[in-house]
Write a protein that holds these residues in place. Structure first.
Motif, PDB file in Angstrom:
ATOM      1  N   ASN A 164      -7.367   9.849   5.429  1.00  0.00           N
ATOM      2  CA  ASN A 164      -5.990   9.504   5.795  1.00  0.00           C
ATOM      3  C   ASN A 164      -5.813   8.013   6.074  1.00  0.00           C
ATOM      4  O   ASN A 164      -4.689   7.515   6.124  1.00  0.00           O
ATOM      5  N   LEU A 165      -6.921   7.312   6.248  1.00  0.00           N
ATOM      6  CA  LEU A 165      -6.857   5.858   6.457  1.00  0.00           C
ATOM      7  C   LEU A 165      -7.186   5.083   5.195  1.00  0.00           C
ATOM      8  O   LEU A 165      -7.176   3.858   5.204  1.00  0.00           O
ATOM      9  N   TYR A 166      -7.481   5.796   4.108  1.00  0.00           N
ATOM     10  CA  TYR A 166      -7.975   5.145   2.894  1.00  0.00           C
ATOM     11  C   TYR A 166      -7.169   5.559   1.666  1.00  0.00           C
ATOM     12  O   TYR A 166      -7.722   6.071   0.693  1.00  0.00           O
ATOM     13  N   GLY A 167      -5.868   5.320   1.705  1.00  0.00           N
ATOM     14  CA  GLY A 167      -5.049   5.600   0.539  1.00  0.00           C
ATOM     15  C   GLY A 167      -5.204   4.515  -0.513  1.00  0.00           C
ATOM     16  O   GLY A 167      -5.720   3.423  -0.260  1.00  0.00           O
ATOM     17  N   GLU A 168      -4.757   4.816  -1.722  1.00  0.00           N
ATOM     18  CA  GLU A 168      -4.780   3.819  -2.792  1.00  0.00           C
ATOM     19  C   GLU A 168      -3.721   2.755  -2.544  1.00  0.00           C
ATOM     20  O   GLU A 168      -2.674   3.020  -1.943  1.00  0.00           O
ATOM     21  N   GLY A 169      -3.998   1.543  -3.004  1.00  0.00           N
ATOM     22  CA  GLY A 169      -3.036   0.462  -2.829  1.00  0.00           C
ATOM     23  C   GLY A 169      -2.971   0.001  -1.383  1.00  0.00           C
ATOM     24  O   GLY A 169      -3.951   0.053  -0.630  1.00  0.00           O
ATOM     25  N   ASP A 170      -1.785  -0.444  -0.955  1.00  0.00           N
ATOM     26  CA  ASP A 170      -1.621  -0.970   0.397  1.00  0.00           C
ATOM     27  C   ASP A 170      -1.542   0.153   1.433  1.00  0.00           C
ATOM     28  O   ASP A 170      -0.820   1.126   1.245  1.00  0.00           O
ATOM     29  N   ASN A 171      -2.288  -0.014   2.534  1.00  0.00           N
ATOM     30  CA  ASN A 171      -2.275   0.930   3.647  1.00  0.00           C
ATOM     31  C   ASN A 171      -1.690   0.230   4.871  1.00  0.00           C
ATOM     32  O   ASN A 171      -2.187  -0.823   5.286  1.00  0.00           O
ATOM     33  N   GLN A 172      -0.628   0.788   5.434  1.00  0.00           N
ATOM     34  CA  GLN A 172      -0.056   0.247   6.667  1.00  0.00           C
ATOM     35  C   GLN A 172      -0.824   0.793   7.858  1.00  0.00           C
ATOM     36  O   GLN A 172      -0.733   1.977   8.178  1.00  0.00           O
ATOM     37  N   LEU A 173      -1.612  -0.061   8.504  1.00  0.00           N
ATOM     38  CA  LEU A 173      -2.455   0.348   9.617  1.00  0.00           C
ATOM     39  C   LEU A 173      -2.114  -0.456  10.869  1.00  0.00           C
ATOM     40  O   LEU A 173      -1.381  -1.457  10.800  1.00  0.00           O
ATOM     41  N   TYR A 174      -2.674  -0.011  11.998  1.00  0.00           N
ATOM     42  CA  TYR A 174      -2.428  -0.674  13.278  1.00  0.00           C
ATOM     43  C   TYR A 174      -3.760  -0.849  13.996  1.00  0.00           C
ATOM     44  O   TYR A 174      -4.568   0.081  14.096  1.00  0.00           O
ATOM     45  N   PHE A 175      -3.992  -2.076  14.497  1.00  0.00           N
ATOM     46  CA  PHE A 175      -5.216  -2.421  15.209  1.00  0.00           C
ATOM     47  C   PHE A 175      -4.874  -2.609  16.685  1.00  0.00           C
ATOM     48  O   PHE A 175      -3.973  -3.386  17.032  1.00  0.00           O
ATOM     49  N   GLY A 176      -5.583  -1.902  17.574  1.00  0.00           N
ATOM     50  CA  GLY A 176      -5.301  -2.035  18.995  1.00  0.00           C
ATOM     51  C   GLY A 176      -6.428  -1.493  19.837  1.00  0.00           C
ATOM     52  O   GLY A 176      -7.439  -1.009  19.323  1.00  0.00           O
ATOM     53  N   ALA A 177      -6.255  -1.581  21.186  1.00  0.00           N
ATOM     54  CA  ALA A 177      -7.247  -1.048  22.111  1.00  0.00           C
ATOM     55  C   ALA A 177      -6.511  -0.523  23.330  1.00  0.00           C
ATOM     56  O   ALA A 177      -6.116  -1.305  24.208  1.00  0.00           O
ATOM     57  N   GLY A 178      -6.299   0.784  23.353  1.00  0.00           N
ATOM     58  CA  GLY A 178      -5.556   1.350  24.472  1.00  0.00           C
ATOM     59  C   GLY A 178      -5.994   2.745  24.827  1.00  0.00           C
ATOM     60  O   GLY A 178      -5.454   3.340  25.753  1.00  0.00           O
ATOM     61  N   CYS A 179      -6.975   3.290  24.099  1.00  0.00           N
ATOM     62  CA  CYS A 179      -7.388   4.674  24.313  1.00  0.00           C
ATOM     63  C   CYS A 179      -8.688   4.725  25.109  1.00  0.00           C
ATOM     64  O   CYS A 179      -9.639   3.994  24.807  1.00  0.00           O
ATOM     65  N   GLY A 180      -8.737   5.608  26.117  1.00  0.00           N
ATOM     66  CA  GLY A 180      -9.983   5.847  26.826  1.00  0.00           C
ATOM     67  C   GLY A 180     -10.224   4.894  27.974  1.00  0.00           C
ATOM     68  O   GLY A 180      -9.334   4.221  28.486  1.00  0.00           O
ATOM     69  N   THR A 181     -11.501   4.791  28.389  1.00  0.00           N
ATOM     70  CA  THR A 181     -11.909   3.975  29.528  1.00  0.00           C
ATOM     71  C   THR A 181     -11.642   2.500  29.245  1.00  0.00           C
ATOM     72  O   THR A 181     -11.976   2.014  28.164  1.00  0.00           O
ATOM     73  N   PRO A 182     -11.045   1.749  30.171  1.00  0.00           N
ATOM     74  CA  PRO A 182     -10.800   0.320  29.940  1.00  0.00           C
ATOM     75  C   PRO A 182     -12.081  -0.400  29.523  1.00  0.00           C
ATOM     76  O   PRO A 182     -13.170  -0.115  30.038  1.00  0.00           O
ATOM     77  N   GLY A 183     -11.937  -1.323  28.583  1.00  0.00           N
ATOM     78  CA  GLY A 183     -13.091  -2.038  28.033  1.00  0.00           C
ATOM     79  C   GLY A 183     -13.108  -3.492  28.430  1.00  0.00           C
ATOM     80  O   GLY A 183     -12.098  -4.074  28.822  1.00  0.00           O
ATOM     81  N   TYR A 184     -14.299  -4.113  28.266  1.00  0.00           N
ATOM     82  CA  TYR A 184     -14.486  -5.512  28.650  1.00  0.00           C
ATOM     83  C   TYR A 184     -15.184  -6.311  27.554  1.00  0.00           C
ATOM     84  O   TYR A 184     -15.741  -7.375  27.816  1.00  0.00           O
ATOM     85  N   ALA A 185     -15.169  -5.800  26.335  1.00  0.00           N
ATOM     86  CA  ALA A 185     -15.800  -6.505  25.220  1.00  0.00           C
ATOM     87  C   ALA A 185     -15.066  -7.821  24.948  1.00  0.00           C
ATOM     88  O   ALA A 185     -13.874  -7.967  25.222  1.00  0.00           O
ATOM     89  N   THR A 186     -15.789  -8.770  24.384  1.00  0.00           N
ATOM     90  CA  THR A 186     -15.209 -10.048  23.960  1.00  0.00           C
ATOM     91  C   THR A 186     -15.142 -10.079  22.445  1.00  0.00           C
ATOM     92  O   THR A 186     -16.151  -9.854  21.764  1.00  0.00           O
ATOM     93  N   TYR A 187     -13.942 -10.352  21.924  1.00  0.00           N
ATOM     94  CA  TYR A 187     -13.770 -10.479  20.481  1.00  0.00           C
ATOM     95  C   TYR A 187     -14.055 -11.927  20.087  1.00  0.00           C
ATOM     96  O   TYR A 187     -13.215 -12.803  20.259  1.00  0.00           O
ATOM     97  N   LYS A 188     -15.247 -12.185  19.560  1.00  0.00           N
ATOM     98  CA  LYS A 188     -15.519 -13.535  19.057  1.00  0.00           C
ATOM     99  C   LYS A 188     -14.554 -13.873  17.923  1.00  0.00           C
ATOM    100  O   LYS A 188     -14.024 -14.973  17.832  1.00  0.00           O
ATOM    101  N   SER A 189     -14.335 -12.884  17.060  1.00  0.00           N
ATOM    102  CA  SER A 189     -13.339 -13.034  15.987  1.00  0.00           C
ATOM    103  C   SER A 189     -13.003 -11.660  15.438  1.00  0.00           C
ATOM    104  O   SER A 189     -13.874 -10.784  15.364  1.00  0.00           O
ATOM    105  N   VAL A 190     -11.740 -11.495  15.072  1.00  0.00           N
ATOM    106  CA  VAL A 190     -11.290 -10.279  14.388  1.00  0.00           C
ATOM    107  C   VAL A 190     -10.374 -10.738  13.271  1.00  0.00           C
ATOM    108  O   VAL A 190      -9.338 -11.373  13.521  1.00  0.00           O
TER     109      VAL A 190
END
Length: 389
Positions: free
Chosen positions: A163-189
């Motif tokens: 369901n995340l891998y359709g042909e052509g363009d896929n409209q997706l959303y990147f976020g962090a809001g589910c589950g236990t709060p996190g403390y990771a550092t994003y060096k780059s995304v």
């Protein structure tokens, strides 16, 4: 040799090379979650040419189990949900720095371990895979057409997240809001786009013996030149330079849309084409008008067969053979590159001593065959012409 190597590499290439990449930042560099929610960001992804690449520092995480790292969803709301109630399909990444985690039956110690979990609406449970990392200060997570990889190891196959891998363009959303709060550092995304390498045609000229049977006459050639050209990805053409039949020089003849298939054991390439017409170029002006040929004129061919023999290391061509037939002004020409034909009839160059009487075309008696056209009268009275080259 360098030119030969380039052609062979292209002949047997099966994968598309990428020469240039561009990237779009999804999150600012060195952003730390610090227990916060990362609001969903819309990202349009075409998996044929793009991938999501996150470089993470997990040393800033706490000792709480299953801290959220990030999620990717096809629904803006469900990116932050465990239960997919809005028609969403979401993959979540969680991380445990060092803690005991309930695995469904008992408590289990997790150390520097990722949990990658996928949910979609209507699914009764989650599909989960795990990956322990050795250097938590720099962890690379890639989501591409193959699935999700962590530090180069494929952790979650794309086929299980259809369901995340359709042909052509896929409209997706990147976020962090589910589950236990996190403390990771994003060096780059980043969303990385790979641009296909510009194709450059490759031409290899090769010479070999050849023969032509035209209007009943067989002619052997000690040296003929053919250009073997890759003019598009996976497509080749053969250009027979200065094609002759008998004493008639027509011009260059090109057969296109040739494809190759390699035998893995013998390294022989079989050449085939869907075309039925070849194109003339560099037409001989002395014969062009007579035979109805001009630049770009097409003449039908039949019976095309060809092979190309590679050496064991596939870094050189050992032998190129092909043949085909064309008809010019009603006269059939059978053309073969890579071998000579046995000479018979007026093309024979020897006669048995004492078995025949030899003459010039003017009737002068000869003691032996001479260069040019000879008249041979055999003991039984039969007469034939013999051409000596």
């Amino acid at each position: 040799m360098k030119k030969i190597l380039s052609l062979i590499a292209l002949l047997v290439m099966t994968a598309t090379a990428f020469a240039e990449t561009t990237s779009e930042k999804i999150v600012e560099d060195n952003y730390t979650l610090a227990g916060k929610v990362l609001s969903p960001k819309a990202v349009t992804v075409n998996w044929d040419t793009q991938k999501l690449v996150a470089v993470l520092d997990m040393t800033t995480c706490s000792d709480t189990e299953n801290e959220r790292v990030f999620s990717v969803s096809n629904n803006e709301t469900d990116v932050a949900n465990w239960e997919q109630t809005n028609g969403g399909s979401t993959v979540h990444l969680f991380y445990t720095k060092d803690a005991k985690v309930w695995n469904g039956t008992a408590m289990e110690s997790y150390y520097q371990k990722f949990a990658v979990q996928y949910r979609y609406q209507g699914d009764a449970g989650a599909t989960s895979y795990y990956k322990e990392v050795t250097d938590p200060s720099t962890v690379t997570v890639v989501m591409d057409k193959t699935g999700i990889s962590i530090d180069g190891d494929l952790v979650f196959p794309a086929a299980e997240m259809s369901n995340l891998y359709g042909e052509g363009d896929n409209q997706l959303y990147f976020g962090a809001g589910c589950g236990t709060p996190g403390y990771a550092t994003y060096k780059s995304v980043e969303l990385v786009t790979e641009k296909a390498e510009t194709f450059s045609p490759v031409t290899l000229s090769t010479t070999d013996v050849a023969n032509a049977v035209y209007n009943g006459t067989t002619t052997n050639y000690d040296v003929k030149t053919v250009e073997f050209v890759q003019y598009e990805e996976g497509k080749y053409k053969l250009v027979w330079k200065t094609l002759e039949a008998g004493s008639t020089l027509f011009g260059d003849y090109t057969i296109e849309n040739i494809t190759v298939a390699e035998d893995a054991e013998t390294h022989v390439l079989t050449l085939t084409t869907t075309d039925t017409e070849g194109t003339w170029s560099n037409v001989n002006p002395a014969y062009g008008f007579v035979f109805g040929l001009a630049e770009g004129t097409k003449t039908a061919f039949t019976g095309f067969e060809g092979t190309c023999k590679l050496n064991e290391t596939k870094d050189a061509i050992e032998k190129l053979n092909f043949k085909f037939n064309i008809s010019i002004m009603g006269n059939e020409a059978n053309l073969v590159f890579g071998e000579k034909a046995p000479e018979t009839g007026i093309n024979a160059t020897t006669v048995v001593e004492g078995a025949a009487t030899l003459f010039t075309v003017d009737g002068v008696k000869l003691s032996k065959l001479q260069k040019g056209l000879n008249i041979v009268r055999s003991a039984d009275g039969k007469v034939k012409k013999v051409l000596v080259k």
